[in-house]
Design a protein around this motif. Structure first.
Motif, short mmCIF file in Angstrom:
data_model
loop_
_atom_site.label_atom_id
_atom_site.label_comp_id
_atom_site.label_asym_id
_atom_site.label_seq_id
_atom_site.Cartn_x
_atom_site.Cartn_y
_atom_site.Cartn_z
N SER A 1 -67.50 -11.11 -1.75
CA SER A 1 -68.14 -12.27 -1.47
C SER A 1 -67.68 -13.00 -0.18
N THR A 2 -66.23 -12.94 -0.20
CA THR A 2 -65.63 -13.61 1.09
C THR A 2 -65.78 -12.83 2.31
N PHE A 3 -65.49 -11.53 2.12
CA PHE A 3 -65.17 -10.45 3.41
C PHE A 3 -66.16 -9.78 3.83
N HIS A 4 -67.33 -9.63 2.79
CA HIS A 4 -68.47 -8.66 3.16
C HIS A 4 -69.66 -9.64 3.47
N HIS A 5 -69.97 -10.43 2.63
CA HIS A 5 -71.21 -11.59 2.59
C HIS A 5 -70.89 -12.60 3.42
N ALA A 6 -69.87 -13.30 3.37
CA ALA A 6 -69.76 -14.63 3.92
C ALA A 6 -69.60 -14.55 5.39
N GLU B 1 -70.12 -13.07 9.31
CA GLU B 1 -71.17 -12.62 10.37
C GLU B 1 -71.15 -11.23 10.49
N HIS B 2 -69.94 -10.51 10.57
CA HIS B 2 -69.78 -9.07 10.59
C HIS B 2 -68.75 -8.57 9.50
N SER B 3 -69.47 -8.02 8.46
CA SER B 3 -68.58 -7.52 7.25
C SER B 3 -67.07 -7.07 7.63
N ALA B 4 -66.15 -7.38 6.96
CA ALA B 4 -64.79 -6.81 7.15
C ALA B 4 -64.67 -5.62 6.37
N ILE B 5 -65.64 -5.12 5.41
CA ILE B 5 -65.44 -4.26 4.48
C ILE B 5 -66.59 -3.01 4.48
N ASP B 6 -66.24 -1.92 4.62
CA ASP B 6 -67.00 -0.64 4.57
C ASP B 6 -66.60 0.43 3.39
N GLN B 7 -67.21 1.54 3.28
CA GLN B 7 -66.97 2.27 2.09
C GLN B 7 -65.54 2.55 2.37
N ILE B 8 -65.02 2.94 3.60
CA ILE B 8 -63.55 3.58 3.51
C ILE B 8 -62.45 2.42 3.23
N THR B 9 -62.74 1.27 3.62
CA THR B 9 -62.04 -0.01 3.56
C THR B 9 -62.05 -0.35 1.91
N PHE B 10 -63.28 -0.45 1.26
CA PHE B 10 -63.44 -0.58 -0.06
C PHE B 10 -62.62 0.26 -0.92
N ALA B 11 -62.96 1.64 -0.55
CA ALA B 11 -62.21 2.68 -1.32
C ALA B 11 -60.65 2.62 -1.41
N ARG B 12 -60.20 2.38 -0.33
CA ARG B 12 -58.82 2.18 -0.13
C ARG B 12 -57.99 1.16 -0.86
#
Ligand code: WA2
Length: 283
Positions: free
Chosen positions: A43-48, A50-61
């Protein structure tokens, strides 16, 4: 055996069973707390932002590096709420179509087929819940609409209106066909007050984080850490429906002789679980 020896044995069985139940429950709680923290992270780094700090690679890692914090889970996945009016834009942005979980998923020949297939595309609905991020072990669920699977759907609906972590009954997971239970937390728009009504919660939900609990493998690992593991047989059941318990771990045999039943609390008041223990040798 004299009655004193029987009492002694019964007491020993009870304390061994309770110890195992407590261990399992503690590990479950720890895993659950970290899933909630992961929902807040999204919620903090993807939705809140303007530009998400999370993508699939970041999330998976990140999920992989923090896996030790969720000892009973074999993976995590995150699905987002997509309204029908947003579908086209969403699919274009991601470069894939929202897929349905049933029924073509059952045909193995189709499953490996990477091509888009109209049969697999999720039919028109008011809303969808496609998985956008997953730990590598569950990458194969990305793009599947979690509202098209019975257990996943019920969990998502219950999670978002309650605001609590909710559990499925044990069911067969996609692809691996292993028995698992999923714990879901809803992610909400902005700060939703704790007293929000169910309708407000449904409205404010933007995504659903699920932790996949591989009970068979992980309970086994846990129990093997204990000494004298061979002297008792442990089974875990979902006893939500007392007339139809579902085996989650261990042999289904009812057996004879002395047995002990330890209650488990997995945080979701709607589901009931029990651990049953017996001595290996008859008594
Ligand atoms: N994840 C992995 N394998 C599955 C599955 C699932 N659901 N359902 C069936 N097989 C994104 O609760 C939200 C993950 C569901 C979360």
């Amino acid at each position: 055996m004299n009655s004193q020896a029987v009492d002694k044995r019964r007491e020993m069985l009870a304390s061994m069973c309770d110890e195992r139940a407590r261990m399992l429950q503690d590990q479950f709680n720890v895993s659950m707390n970290h899933l909630q923290a992961l929902a807040i992270l999204i919620s903090t780094f993807h939705h809140a932002k303007e530009h998400s700090a999370i993508d699939q690679i970041t999330f998976a890692r990140y999920a992989e590096r923090t896996a030790f914090e969720r000892p009973l889970t074999s993976g995590v996945a995150y699905a987002v709420k997509v309204l029908h009016s947003e579908r086209e834009q969403f699919e274009k942005q991601h470069g894939w179509r929202i897929r349905r979980m049933d029924p073509t998923e059952q045909t193995p020949a189709r499953e490996e087929d990477a091509d888009f297939d109209n049969q697999e595309t999720s039919p028109v609905k008011d809303e969808y819940a496609p998985v956008i991020f997953a730990q590598d072990t569950y990458k194969h669920v990305i793009s599947f609409d979690m509202l098209t699977g019975k257990e996943d759907r019920e969990n998502i609906l219950r999670a978002r209106e309650s605001g609590k972590g909710v559990l499925t009954a044990p069911f067969q997971l996609l692809k691996s066909k292993r028995l698992g239970v999923i714990l879901t937390y809803a992610v909400y728009k902005s700060q939703l007050p704790s007293y929000a009504t169910p309708a407000e919660r449904i409205q404010a939900a933007i995504g659903y984080l699920g932790g996949i609990f591989d009970i068979e493998a992980l309970v086994d690992k846990l129990l093997h850490q204990l000494a004298c593991k061979h002297s008792i047989v442990v089974s875990v059941y979902d006893t939500t429906n007392p007339d139809a318990p579902i085996s989650m771990y261990g042999s289904n045999m009812t057996g004879i002789g002395m047995y002990h039943n330890s209650t488990l609390h997995f945080g979701d008041p709607v589901r009931k679980h029990e651990m049953h223990c017996r001595f290996k040798q008859k008594s």
